[in-house]
Write an enzyme that holds these catalytic residues in place. Structure first.
Site, PDB file in Angstrom:
ATOM      1  N   SER A  15       0.824  -1.213   0.000  1.00 32.37           N
ATOM      2  CA  SER A  15       0.000   0.000   0.000  1.00 32.37           C
ATOM      3  C   SER A  15       0.863   1.270   0.000  1.00 32.37           C
ATOM      4  O   SER A  15       0.468   2.281  -0.593  1.00 32.37           O
ATOM      5  CB  SER A  15      -0.975   0.004   1.174  1.00 32.37           C
ATOM      6  OG  SER A  15      -0.312   0.246   2.388  1.00 32.37           O
ATOM      7  N   HIS A 112       8.386   3.198   8.932  1.00 28.23           N
ATOM      8  CA  HIS A 112       8.281   2.281  10.069  1.00 28.23           C
ATOM      9  C   HIS A 112       7.023   2.607  10.879  1.00 28.23           C
ATOM     10  O   HIS A 112       6.754   3.785  11.164  1.00 28.23           O
ATOM     11  CB  HIS A 112       9.531   2.392  10.951  1.00 28.23           C
ATOM     12  CG  HIS A 112       9.548   1.376  12.046  1.00 28.23           C
ATOM     13  ND1 HIS A 112       9.864   0.048  11.827  1.00 28.23           N
ATOM     14  CD2 HIS A 112       9.235   1.492  13.356  1.00 28.23           C
ATOM     15  CE1 HIS A 112       9.757  -0.608  12.969  1.00 28.23           C
ATOM     16  NE2 HIS A 112       9.384   0.228  13.903  1.00 28.23           N
ATOM     17  N   GLY A 146      22.091   0.538  11.609  1.00 28.12           N
ATOM     18  CA  GLY A 146      21.361  -0.083  12.715  1.00 28.12           C
ATOM     19  C   GLY A 146      19.965  -0.513  12.298  1.00 28.12           C
ATOM     20  O   GLY A 146      19.550  -0.333  11.157  1.00 28.12           O
TER      21      GLY A 146
END
Ligand code: GAR
Length: 204
Positions: A15, A112, A146
Site C-alpha cells: 500500500s 516504520h 542499525g
C-alpha cells in the site's frame, strides 16, 4: 532538474508503494520515476500492482536461495545495475546488508509503523499495544547501519483508542504512513533534506 530514479523494495501488500506511485500519477510528487520494484517473495500485492501498471518488477525469492549471502549478492547486483538515486524500503522484511546502506548513505528511506526510537524491528504495532502506550505513530527515516535507527525525516502520532486491537491500530498508523511518505519523497526529490549527523533539516 534531473529525474530522481527510484527503486522500491517491498515484501507484501504494497500500500505504501501504491500510495507513492499514485502521488506520482497525480503529480503530487514530481520529477521522480519508479524504475524497478524488487520483492523478496512471489505473489505479493506489490508485485501484482507493478505488473498491472507496467512497472518493472523483479522477484528475489529468499526462500529458494541457499543462504542470506546469496540473497544479498543478488540484491546488490540488481541495485547496482539500476543506479537509483533513491531506494524506498516499504514494508521490506529483509535486513538490508551494511555494505548497501554504506554505499547508498542518505539515499535509502524507510517507513516504520511506530514513533522511533520506540519499538524498532518487527511487529512494531504489536510491541506498542503490549507496552500499553496511549500514543504511537509512524516514522519516515533515512536508513543507517542499525535496526530502524537512522536520521528521522518526519513523524506522525496516532492516539491508541481504548481497547483497540492490532488490526485497528495498524490501520490507523497506515493512514498516517502514506501522506508522510509522500511528503518525504517530495522533499527528497526537491533537494530539501539536509542530513547532519542524526539531524535531518528540512530546507525552505
Ligand atoms: C507498513 O505498516 C510499514 O510501516 C511496515 O510494514 C507495513 C507494510 O505495508 N514496515 C515495517 O514493519 C518495517 N519494519 P504495505 O506493504 O501495505 O506498504
Amino acid at each position: 532538474m534531473k529525474e530522481v530514479k527510484i527503486v522500491v523494495l517491498a515484501s507484501g501488500r504494497g500500500s505504501n508503494f501504491i500510495a507513492v506511485k499514485e502521488a506520482m500519477d497525480t503529480r503530487e510528487i514530481q520529477g521522480c520515476r519508479i524504475s524497478l520494484v524488487i520483492c523478496d517473495r512471489h505473489n505479493t500485492g506489490a508485485e501484482k500492482y507493478a505488473l498491472e501498471n507496467d512497472i518493472p518488477v523483479q522477484i528475489i525469492d529468499y526462500k529458494s536461495l541457499p543462504d542470506r549471502k546469496e540473497f544479498d549478492r543478488l540484491l546488490r547486483d540488481s541495485i547496482i545495475a539500476e543506479k537509483p538515486d533513491l531506494i524506498l524500503t516499504l514494508g521490506f522484511m529483509r535486513i538490508i546488508s551494511k555494505w548497501l546502506v554504506r554505499d547508498y548513505e542518505g539515499k535509502i528511506i524507510n517507513i516504520h509503523p511506530s514513533l522511533l526510537p520506540s519499538f524498532p524491528g518487527m511487529h512494531a504495532q504489536r510491541q506498542a499495544l503490549e507496552a500499553g502506550v496511549k500514543v504511537t505513530g509512524a516514522t519516515v527515516h533515512f536508513m543507517d547501519e542499525g535496526m530502524d535507527t537512522g536520521p528521522i525525516i518526519l513523524q506522525a502520532p496516532v492516539m491508541v483508542p481504548e481497547g483497540a486491537d492490532l488490526e485497528e491500530v495498524s490501520n490507523l498508523i497506515l493512514q498516517q504512513e502514506h501522506p508522510l511518505l509522500i511528503r518525504a519523497v517530495q522533499m527528497f526529490s526537491a533537494g530539501k533534506l539536509q542530513i547532519t549527523g542524526r539531524i535531518v533539516k528540512i530546507l525552505d
